[in-house]
Scaffold this motif. Structure first.
Motif, short mmCIF file in Angstrom:
data_model
loop_
_atom_site.label_atom_id
_atom_site.label_comp_id
_atom_site.label_asym_id
_atom_site.label_seq_id
_atom_site.Cartn_x
_atom_site.Cartn_y
_atom_site.Cartn_z
N SER A 150 41.35 42.76 20.53
CA SER A 150 42.10 43.99 20.81
C SER A 150 41.12 45.15 20.75
O SER A 150 40.15 45.12 19.97
CB SER A 150 43.22 44.19 19.78
N PRO A 151 41.32 46.18 21.56
CA PRO A 151 40.40 47.32 21.56
C PRO A 151 40.32 47.94 20.17
O PRO A 151 41.31 48.15 19.49
CB PRO A 151 41.03 48.27 22.57
N GLY A 152 39.11 48.26 19.75
CA GLY A 152 38.93 48.85 18.43
C GLY A 152 37.56 48.56 17.87
O GLY A 152 36.66 48.07 18.56
N LYS A 153 37.36 48.84 16.59
CA LYS A 153 36.06 48.69 15.96
C LYS A 153 35.63 47.24 15.82
O LYS A 153 34.44 46.95 15.71
CB LYS A 153 36.09 49.35 14.58
N LYS A 154 36.57 46.30 15.81
CA LYS A 154 36.22 44.90 15.60
C LYS A 154 35.94 44.14 16.90
O LYS A 154 35.69 42.94 16.86
CB LYS A 154 37.32 44.20 14.82
N SER A 155 36.02 44.81 18.03
CA SER A 155 35.74 44.16 19.30
C SER A 155 34.85 45.07 20.14
O SER A 155 34.66 46.25 19.83
CB SER A 155 37.03 43.84 20.05
N LEU A 156 34.30 44.52 21.20
CA LEU A 156 33.39 45.25 22.07
C LEU A 156 34.12 45.60 23.36
O LEU A 156 34.68 44.73 24.02
CB LEU A 156 32.16 44.39 22.37
N SER A 157 34.11 46.87 23.72
CA SER A 157 34.75 47.33 24.95
C SER A 157 33.73 47.35 26.08
O SER A 157 32.55 47.65 25.88
CB SER A 157 35.34 48.72 24.76
N ALA A 158 34.18 47.02 27.29
CA ALA A 158 33.29 46.99 28.45
C ALA A 158 34.13 47.14 29.71
O ALA A 158 35.35 47.30 29.65
CB ALA A 158 32.48 45.69 28.48
N TRP A 159 33.46 47.10 30.86
CA TRP A 159 34.15 47.19 32.14
C TRP A 159 33.77 45.98 32.99
O TRP A 159 32.82 45.25 32.68
CB TRP A 159 33.79 48.49 32.87
N HIS A 160 34.52 45.77 34.07
CA HIS A 160 34.20 44.68 34.99
C HIS A 160 34.56 45.09 36.40
O HIS A 160 35.40 45.98 36.62
CB HIS A 160 34.97 43.40 34.60
N ALA A 161 33.95 44.45 37.38
CA ALA A 161 34.23 44.73 38.79
C ALA A 161 33.82 43.53 39.63
O ALA A 161 32.89 42.79 39.26
CB ALA A 161 33.49 45.98 39.26
N GLY A 162 34.52 43.31 40.74
CA GLY A 162 34.17 42.19 41.59
C GLY A 162 35.08 42.05 42.79
O GLY A 162 35.84 42.97 43.13
N LEU A 163 35.02 40.89 43.41
CA LEU A 163 35.80 40.57 44.60
C LEU A 163 36.80 39.47 44.27
O LEU A 163 36.54 38.59 43.45
CB LEU A 163 34.89 40.10 45.73
N ALA A 164 37.96 39.51 44.94
CA ALA A 164 39.00 38.50 44.73
C ALA A 164 39.59 38.10 46.08
O ALA A 164 39.69 38.93 47.00
CB ALA A 164 40.10 39.03 43.81
N MET A 165 39.99 36.83 46.19
CA MET A 165 40.59 36.34 47.43
C MET A 165 41.68 35.33 47.10
O MET A 165 41.46 34.41 46.31
CB MET A 165 39.54 35.70 48.33
N ASP A 166 42.86 35.51 47.70
CA ASP A 166 43.96 34.56 47.53
C ASP A 166 43.85 33.44 48.55
O ASP A 166 43.41 33.65 49.69
CB ASP A 166 45.31 35.26 47.71
N LEU A 167 44.29 32.25 48.16
CA LEU A 167 44.30 31.07 49.02
C LEU A 167 45.68 30.44 49.01
O LEU A 167 46.42 30.56 48.04
CB LEU A 167 43.27 30.05 48.53
N PHE A 168 46.03 29.77 50.09
CA PHE A 168 47.28 29.00 50.19
C PHE A 168 48.49 29.86 49.82
O PHE A 168 49.33 29.46 49.01
CB PHE A 168 47.23 27.76 49.28
N SER A 169 48.61 31.04 50.38
CA SER A 169 49.67 31.96 49.99
C SER A 169 51.04 31.46 50.42
O SER A 169 51.29 31.20 51.60
CB SER A 169 49.42 33.35 50.61
N LYS A 170 51.94 31.33 49.45
CA LYS A 170 53.34 30.97 49.67
C LYS A 170 54.20 31.98 48.93
O LYS A 170 53.72 32.86 48.23
CB LYS A 170 53.63 29.55 49.18
N VAL A 171 55.52 31.84 49.08
CA VAL A 171 56.43 32.78 48.44
C VAL A 171 56.34 32.66 46.92
O VAL A 171 56.31 33.66 46.20
CB VAL A 171 57.87 32.53 48.91
N ASN A 172 56.30 31.44 46.41
CA ASN A 172 56.30 31.22 44.97
C ASN A 172 54.98 30.70 44.41
O ASN A 172 54.88 30.44 43.21
CB ASN A 172 57.40 30.21 44.60
N TYR A 173 53.97 30.57 45.25
CA TYR A 173 52.73 29.96 44.78
C TYR A 173 51.56 30.41 45.63
O TYR A 173 51.68 30.61 46.83
CB TYR A 173 52.85 28.44 44.84
#
Length: 218
Positions: free
Chosen positions: A59-82
């Protein structure tokens, strides 16, 4: 002459087929293609080390390390429920820890920089066309591309810690992930994810990554 007759015999059936097959005589069902999501993903995370193989959640706070992230994402096999998803990201993991004994208190801060490939083969969606919540299950493999280890005592400032850097010597990390988020129409918008490493980042100690990741997609 034999060649001519042979050619006529071969061409004649195709001629009949062409005459009998008018444009509107055969009903063909066109397949409806779904455009998969491809976009950018970014956000923040809180990470820590698990030293006893627990599934503790940072959890964010003194006992953990905060950072950022960035990247690319792609969906596959797109269906209504899956659907499924793959991601390639840059992110930092690590921990901020304090070690005490009878004589001294030492604070340690370790930031491990990774290039990470994530695969979510099971993304289960509610099925709504507009606002669609989802749960996702998968895993990741990360390759460390840098490390920054520092330590300090109450009487000192932060200084580089080559001993800890040498101890955190395993470059590859892999583990599982559990996510919850929201699609708006066919685009993921918001997600929160828990990642747990299954491999120690040290060859001499049982130290595993634990991360809580908040993401936005565009």
């Amino acid at each position: 002459m034999k060649i001519l007759f042979t050619c006529l015999i071969l061409i004649f059936p195709f001629g009949l087929t062409a005459q009998n097959s008018q444009p509107g005589s055969v009903l063909t069902k066109q397949k409806k293609h779904t455009i998969n999501y491809i976009g950018l993903k970014f956000g923040a995370l809180a990470s820590s080390f698990s030293r006893n193989s627990s599934i503790m959640m940072p959890s964010p706070g003194k006992k953990s390390l905060s950072a950022w992230h960035a990247g690319l994402a792609m969906d596959l096999f797109s269906k209504v429920n899956y659907n499924a998803r793959v991601e390639l990201s840059y992110l930092s993991k690590g921990a901020r820890e304090t070690f005490n004994n009878d004589r001294i208190s030492i604070q340690s801060k370790n930031r491990l920089h990774y290039l990470q490939l994530s695969a979510l083969p099971l993304v289960l969606k509610g099925g709504s066309k507009k606002i669609n919540p989802y749960l996702a299950f998968g895993g990741y493999y990360a390759r460390r591309i840098g490390i920054n280890s520092q330590s300090k005592t109450p009487q000192q400032n932060w200084e580089n810690d080559p001993i800890t850097t040498k101890n955190l010597n395993v470059r590859g990390d892999y583990g599982y992930s559990v996510s919850a988020g929201i699609y708006i129409r066919k685009r993921p918008v918001f997600e929160i994810r828990y990642e747990a490493g299954l491999r120690s980042v040290s060859s001499s100690s049982d130290i595993k990554n634990r991360s809580l990741i908040l993401s936005f997609s565009i």
